[in-house]
Design a protein around this motif. Structure first.
Motif, PDB file in Angstrom:
ATOM      1  N   ILE A 275      49.238  65.698  51.936  1.00 34.21           N
ATOM      2  CA  ILE A 275      50.192  64.807  51.264  1.00 34.21           C
ATOM      3  C   ILE A 275      50.338  65.217  49.796  1.00 34.21           C
ATOM      4  N   LYS A 276      49.206  65.483  49.158  1.00 38.30           N
ATOM      5  CA  LYS A 276      49.238  65.908  47.754  1.00 38.30           C
ATOM      6  C   LYS A 276      49.923  67.258  47.606  1.00 38.30           C
ATOM      7  N   LYS A 277      49.649  68.169  48.558  1.00 36.06           N
ATOM      8  CA  LYS A 277      50.253  69.501  48.519  1.00 36.06           C
ATOM      9  C   LYS A 277      51.764  69.424  48.698  1.00 36.06           C
ATOM     10  N   GLN A 278      52.210  68.409  49.459  1.00 36.94           N
ATOM     11  CA  GLN A 278      53.633  68.199  49.691  1.00 36.94           C
ATOM     12  C   GLN A 278      54.364  67.839  48.394  1.00 36.94           C
ATOM     13  N   GLY A 279      53.601  67.444  47.379  1.00 34.99           N
ATOM     14  CA  GLY A 279      54.213  67.084  46.107  1.00 34.99           C
ATOM     15  C   GLY A 279      54.173  65.603  45.810  1.00 34.99           C
ATOM     16  N   VAL A 280      53.576  64.842  46.714  1.00 38.16           N
ATOM     17  CA  VAL A 280      53.436  63.405  46.496  1.00 38.16           C
ATOM     18  C   VAL A 280      52.416  63.194  45.371  1.00 38.16           C
ATOM     19  N   LYS A 281      52.812  62.449  44.366  1.00 41.34           N
ATOM     20  CA  LYS A 281      51.952  62.234  43.199  1.00 41.34           C
ATOM     21  C   LYS A 281      50.998  61.064  43.437  1.00 41.34           C
ATOM     22  N   VAL A 282      49.775  61.215  42.940  1.00 40.95           N
ATOM     23  CA  VAL A 282      48.749  60.180  43.091  1.00 40.95           C
ATOM     24  C   VAL A 282      48.744  59.284  41.854  1.00 40.95           C
ATOM     25  N   ILE A 283      48.766  57.978  42.100  1.00 38.29           N
ATOM     26  CA  ILE A 283      48.704  56.991  41.020  1.00 38.29           C
ATOM     27  C   ILE A 283      47.363  56.264  41.112  1.00 38.29           C
ATOM     28  N   GLN A 284      46.603  56.298  40.032  1.00 40.63           N
ATOM     29  CA  GLN A 284      45.336  55.565  39.977  1.00 40.63           C
ATOM     30  C   GLN A 284      45.601  54.177  39.391  1.00 40.63           C
ATOM     31  N   TRP A 285      45.436  53.170  40.227  1.00 47.89           N
ATOM     32  CA  TRP A 285      45.635  51.818  39.723  1.00 47.89           C
ATOM     33  C   TRP A 285      44.480  51.407  38.819  1.00 47.89           C
ATOM     34  N   PRO A 286      44.760  50.595  37.808  1.00 48.59           N
ATOM     35  CA  PRO A 286      43.688  50.134  36.907  1.00 48.59           C
ATOM     36  C   PRO A 286      42.688  49.243  37.640  1.00 48.59           C
ATOM     37  N   ALA A 287      41.458  49.258  37.147  1.00 54.84           N
ATOM     38  CA  ALA A 287      40.383  48.467  37.770  1.00 54.84           C
ATOM     39  C   ALA A 287      40.730  46.982  37.803  1.00 54.84           C
ATOM     40  N   SER A 288      41.530  46.519  36.855  1.00 53.42           N
ATOM     41  CA  SER A 288      41.902  45.101  36.807  1.00 53.42           C
ATOM     42  C   SER A 288      42.674  44.680  38.052  1.00 53.42           C
ATOM     43  N   ASN A 289      43.429  45.625  38.644  1.00 56.08           N
ATOM     44  CA  ASN A 289      44.174  45.314  39.866  1.00 56.08           C
ATOM     45  C   ASN A 289      43.243  45.049  41.035  1.00 56.08           C
ATOM     46  N   LYS A 290      42.198  45.885  41.149  1.00 62.01           N
ATOM     47  CA  LYS A 290      41.225  45.680  42.223  1.00 62.01           C
ATOM     48  C   LYS A 290      40.540  44.336  42.057  1.00 62.01           C
ATOM     49  N   ALA A 291      40.241  43.990  40.816  1.00 64.85           N
ATOM     50  CA  ALA A 291      39.589  42.703  40.547  1.00 64.85           C
ATOM     51  C   ALA A 291      40.494  41.547  40.979  1.00 64.85           C
ATOM     52  N   GLU A 292      41.801  41.677  40.702  1.00 66.87           N
ATOM     53  CA  GLU A 292      42.744  40.626  41.080  1.00 66.87           C
ATOM     54  C   GLU A 292      42.860  40.505  42.599  1.00 66.87           C
ATOM     55  N   ILE A 293      42.950  41.654  43.264  1.00 72.19           N
ATOM     56  CA  ILE A 293      43.071  41.645  44.728  1.00 72.19           C
ATOM     57  C   ILE A 293      41.794  41.113  45.373  1.00 72.19           C
ATOM     58  N   THR A 294      40.641  41.494  44.815  1.00 74.87           N
ATOM     59  CA  THR A 294      39.365  41.007  45.344  1.00 74.87           C
ATOM     60  C   THR A 294      39.271  39.486  45.211  1.00 74.87           C
ATOM     61  N   LYS A 295      39.790  38.973  44.109  1.00 73.58           N
ATOM     62  CA  LYS A 295      39.808  37.515  43.905  1.00 73.58           C
ATOM     63  C   LYS A 295      40.717  36.853  44.938  1.00 73.58           C
ATOM     64  N   VAL A 296      41.857  37.489  45.202  1.00 74.63           N
ATOM     65  CA  VAL A 296      42.793  36.959  46.195  1.00 74.63           C
ATOM     66  C   VAL A 296      42.165  36.970  47.585  1.00 74.63           C
ATOM     67  N   ARG A 297      41.254  37.952  47.813  1.00 72.21           N
ATOM     68  CA  ARG A 297      40.615  38.102  49.124  1.00 72.21           C
ATOM     69  C   ARG A 297      39.929  36.814  49.576  1.00 72.21           C
ATOM     70  N   THR A 298      39.251  36.135  48.657  1.00 73.73           N
ATOM     71  CA  THR A 298      38.552  34.890  48.996  1.00 73.73           C
ATOM     72  C   THR A 298      39.531  33.834  49.494  1.00 73.73           C
ATOM     73  N   ASP A 299      40.640  33.689  48.789  1.00 74.25           N
ATOM     74  CA  ASP A 299      41.664  32.727  49.203  1.00 74.25           C
ATOM     75  C   ASP A 299      42.334  33.171  50.507  1.00 74.25           C
ATOM     76  N   LEU A 300      42.475  34.490  50.644  1.00 70.47           N
ATOM     77  CA  LEU A 300      43.093  35.038  51.862  1.00 70.47           C
ATOM     78  C   LEU A 300      42.268  34.680  53.095  1.00 70.47           C
ATOM     79  N   MET A 301      40.948  34.811  52.998  1.00 71.32           N
ATOM     80  CA  MET A 301      40.081  34.492  54.139  1.00 71.32           C
ATOM     81  C   MET A 301      40.234  33.027  54.553  1.00 71.32           C
TER      82      MET A 301
END
Length: 322
Positions: A275-301
């Protein structure tokens, strides 16, 4: 007395006439390592059962989308399928707990939890008329998009694919405030082409096999969940074969479940590189996004239990494993 013994033996082993060719539907493309290993497994079953049990695969969606295959199994046109966890959950809903986002530390952790829960899934599927022949790992799930999505807020501006009928996906996209567009799996590629959707998610193995990588420009890291598929056979069909053949098949499937999972993991890494060789660029999301999604996970369950997507018992047991 002799007649009684012969009758009992026939009951236990089954009649030599109980030969069966099982028709199996799947979206897995023919010719992939995944398909080749399933075909190899089928040949081993055929040999070990002296041709009494055979598997005939309809590869690449020839039998229809997964819901179509499941419907055809229930009316007797097909006998089984290799399904995503989403479709397996239509058989036994609690299977889907494995794909709750940000649940596992790493691959080893996901494999251990899967092994711990496998007997629970088998019992649940059996009660609902299906035999669990194996659950395979198919890699980590990544978000891919046509447009640059630097963070979660950026993704909220995109039209995100939602697997049609996916209750967990509905709950997750709602919790994350995403714009979700329901589309069947076979139509994702064309929907990316036309702009009906602008972002999707899948393991890299699937992204390449289904050619989605040719229609996107960005891939988001880190991955947010692990993806699994399972081989489910109609319980009615399963009971028609000899008991000794059932034991043989279970033994062979247990061996290949590990082989397929390991192969899929390696192919997932190769697919990511492709996928990377095809030219698709990789975006590193900030750690704050993971923290937000992890928080949402509790409510999601909680939401998944309230909407009866998952049982409270499986969620409690699952959380203890984490």
């Amino acid at each position: 007395m002799k007649l009684i013994l012969m009758t009992a033996l026939t009951f236990l082993l089954g009649s030599p006439l109980q030969a069966k060719t099982f028709k199996i539907g799947t979206m897995i493309p023919e010719g992939t390592n995944y398909a080749n290993l399933l075909a190899e497994m089928s040949k081993e079953v055929k040999k070990a059962t002296k041709k009494r049990v055979k598997f005939k695969f309809a590869w690449g969606g020839v039998a229809g989308d997964e819901p179509d295959v499941l419907r055809k199994i229930r009316i007797g046109q097909y006998h089984g399928g290799v399904f995503t966890a989403k479709t397996l959950s239509d058989i036994y809903k609690d299977v889907r707990v494995l794909e709750v986002p940000f649940s596992f530390r790493d691959r080893a952790h996901s494999q251990k939890v899967l092994n711990d829960f496998n007997s629970t899934f088998s019992k649940g599927m059996s009660k609902n008329g299906f035999e669990n022949l194996g659950i395979f790992e198919t890699g980590e799930i990544y978000i891919v998009s046509k447009n640059k999505v630097a963070d979660l807020n950026g993704l909220r501006k995109e039209k995100v694919w939602l697997y049609q009928g996916d209750k967990m996906g509905e709950a997750l996209t709602t919790a994350l405030k995403l714009v979700a567009v329901p589309v069947s799996l076979p139509d994702v590629l064309s929907s990316l082409s036309t702009g009906m959707i602008s972002a999707a998610y899948a393991p890299t193995l699937g992204i390449v096999a289904l050619q989605w990588h040719s229609k996107v420009s960005y891939l988001v890291e880190p991955p947010f969940a692990f993806h699994f598929q399972g081989f489910a056979l109609s319980g009615k069909s399963w009971r028609k074969i000899r008991i000794d053949d059932q034991k043989t098949i279970k033994k062979i499937f247990a061996k290949y479940t590990k082989l397929i999972s390991d192969s899929n993991y390696k192919d997932g890494l190769s697919s990511l590189a492709a996928i990377k060789k095809q030219g698709v660029k990789v975006i590193q999301w900030p750690a704050s996004n993971k923290a937000e999604i992890t928080k949402v996970r509790t409510d999601l369950m909680k939401t998944l239990v309230e909407k009866k997507v998952l049982s409270s018992g499986i969620v409690e047991k699952f959380n203890k494993k984490l």
